[in-house]
Motif scaffolding. Structure first.
Motif, mmCIF file in Angstrom:
data_model
loop_
_atom_site.group_PDB
_atom_site.id
_atom_site.type_symbol
_atom_site.label_atom_id
_atom_site.label_comp_id
_atom_site.label_asym_id
_atom_site.label_seq_id
_atom_site.Cartn_x
_atom_site.Cartn_y
_atom_site.Cartn_z
ATOM 1 N N ALA A 234 15.245 15.199 -4.901
ATOM 2 C CA ALA A 234 15.601 15.256 -3.481
ATOM 3 C C ALA A 234 15.851 13.858 -2.935
ATOM 4 O O ALA A 234 16.798 13.636 -2.165
ATOM 5 N N ASN A 235 15.026 12.911 -3.331
ATOM 6 C CA ASN A 235 15.175 11.533 -2.874
ATOM 7 C C ASN A 235 16.501 10.953 -3.378
ATOM 8 O O ASN A 235 17.220 10.266 -2.647
ATOM 9 N N GLU A 236 16.837 11.261 -4.623
ATOM 10 C CA GLU A 236 18.103 10.776 -5.186
ATOM 11 C C GLU A 236 19.295 11.373 -4.440
ATOM 12 O O GLU A 236 20.256 10.670 -4.114
ATOM 13 N N CYS A 237 19.224 12.671 -4.147
ATOM 14 C CA CYS A 237 20.306 13.315 -3.394
ATOM 15 C C CYS A 237 20.423 12.720 -1.996
ATOM 16 O O CYS A 237 21.528 12.468 -1.518
ATOM 17 N N LEU A 238 19.289 12.507 -1.352
ATOM 18 C CA LEU A 238 19.295 11.919 -0.016
ATOM 19 C C LEU A 238 19.892 10.515 -0.040
ATOM 20 O O LEU A 238 20.545 10.090 0.911
ATOM 21 N N ASP B 77 21.861 8.131 2.645
ATOM 22 C CA ASP B 77 20.924 7.205 3.279
ATOM 23 C C ASP B 77 20.815 5.973 2.382
ATOM 24 O O ASP B 77 20.355 6.072 1.246
ATOM 25 N N THR B 78 21.240 4.833 2.876
ATOM 26 C CA THR B 78 21.303 3.628 2.038
ATOM 27 C C THR B 78 19.978 2.882 1.920
ATOM 28 O O THR B 78 19.912 1.877 1.216
ATOM 29 N N ARG B 79 18.933 3.381 2.584
ATOM 30 C CA ARG B 79 17.635 2.722 2.445
ATOM 31 C C ARG B 79 17.142 2.824 1.008
ATOM 32 O O ARG B 79 17.531 3.740 0.275
ATOM 33 N N TRP C 38 11.234 8.387 0.875
ATOM 34 C CA TRP C 38 10.546 9.489 0.206
ATOM 35 C C TRP C 38 9.992 10.501 1.199
ATOM 36 O O TRP C 38 10.008 11.708 0.939
ATOM 37 N N CYS C 39 9.519 10.042 2.350
ATOM 38 C CA CYS C 39 8.972 10.960 3.356
ATOM 39 C C CYS C 39 10.080 11.862 3.899
ATOM 40 O O CYS C 39 9.876 13.062 4.082
ATOM 41 N N ASP C 40 11.254 11.300 4.130
ATOM 42 C CA ASP C 40 12.392 12.104 4.576
ATOM 43 C C ASP C 40 12.799 13.108 3.497
ATOM 44 O O ASP C 40 13.169 14.238 3.807
ATOM 45 N N ALA C 41 12.722 12.695 2.238
ATOM 46 C CA ALA C 41 13.038 13.604 1.135
ATOM 47 C C ALA C 41 12.049 14.765 1.115
ATOM 48 O O ALA C 41 12.435 15.919 0.917
#
Length: 114
Positions: free
Chosen positions: A78-82, A86-88, A94-97
């Motif tokens: 999920a983090n990779e997809c995000l 999201d360029t951060r 990770w929390c957003d993921a």
């Protein structure tokens, strides 16, 4: 829908549907893991790995290790997809993921009720 190696010849729309279905299934699995551990930790049985509910502590620890590996893989994906939007740095999103995984699991549950 095509099965097996026939799926390799699928259209872009079919691949998109497959990716969507896979993503929702992964989100449901992660949500199930979160719920199972929330219940175990709030049921007054102590931490996971304590042999709660009559299970042997090592069985509980084995299940926790398996759940942890699955959940970590889902959250990393999920983090990779995000990261495509999201360029951060990954450590900063990770929390957003995690929130996206929870949101997708809720959508999946709603879709299953229809």
């Amino acid at each position: 829908m095509a099965k097996g190696t026939e799926m390799l010849d699928a259209s872009g729309t079919q691949h998109l549907l497959l990716a969507e279905t896979l993503g929702l299934a992964m989100a449901r699995r992660a949500s199930d893991i979160l719920e199972r551990h929330r219940v175990a930790l709030t049921a007054g049985n102590g931490a996971i790995g304590s042999g709660a509910a009559g299970a042997a502590p090592e069985d509980d620890e084995d299940q926790f290790a398996c759940d942890n590996a699955i959940f970590t893989a889902v959250l990393d994906a999920a983090n990779e997809c995000l990261g495509r939007f999201d360029t951060r740095p990954a450590d900063d999103r990770w929390c957003d993921a995690l929130l996206q995984v929870i949101y997708l699991a809720q959508l999946s549950a709603l879709a299953g009720d229809l």
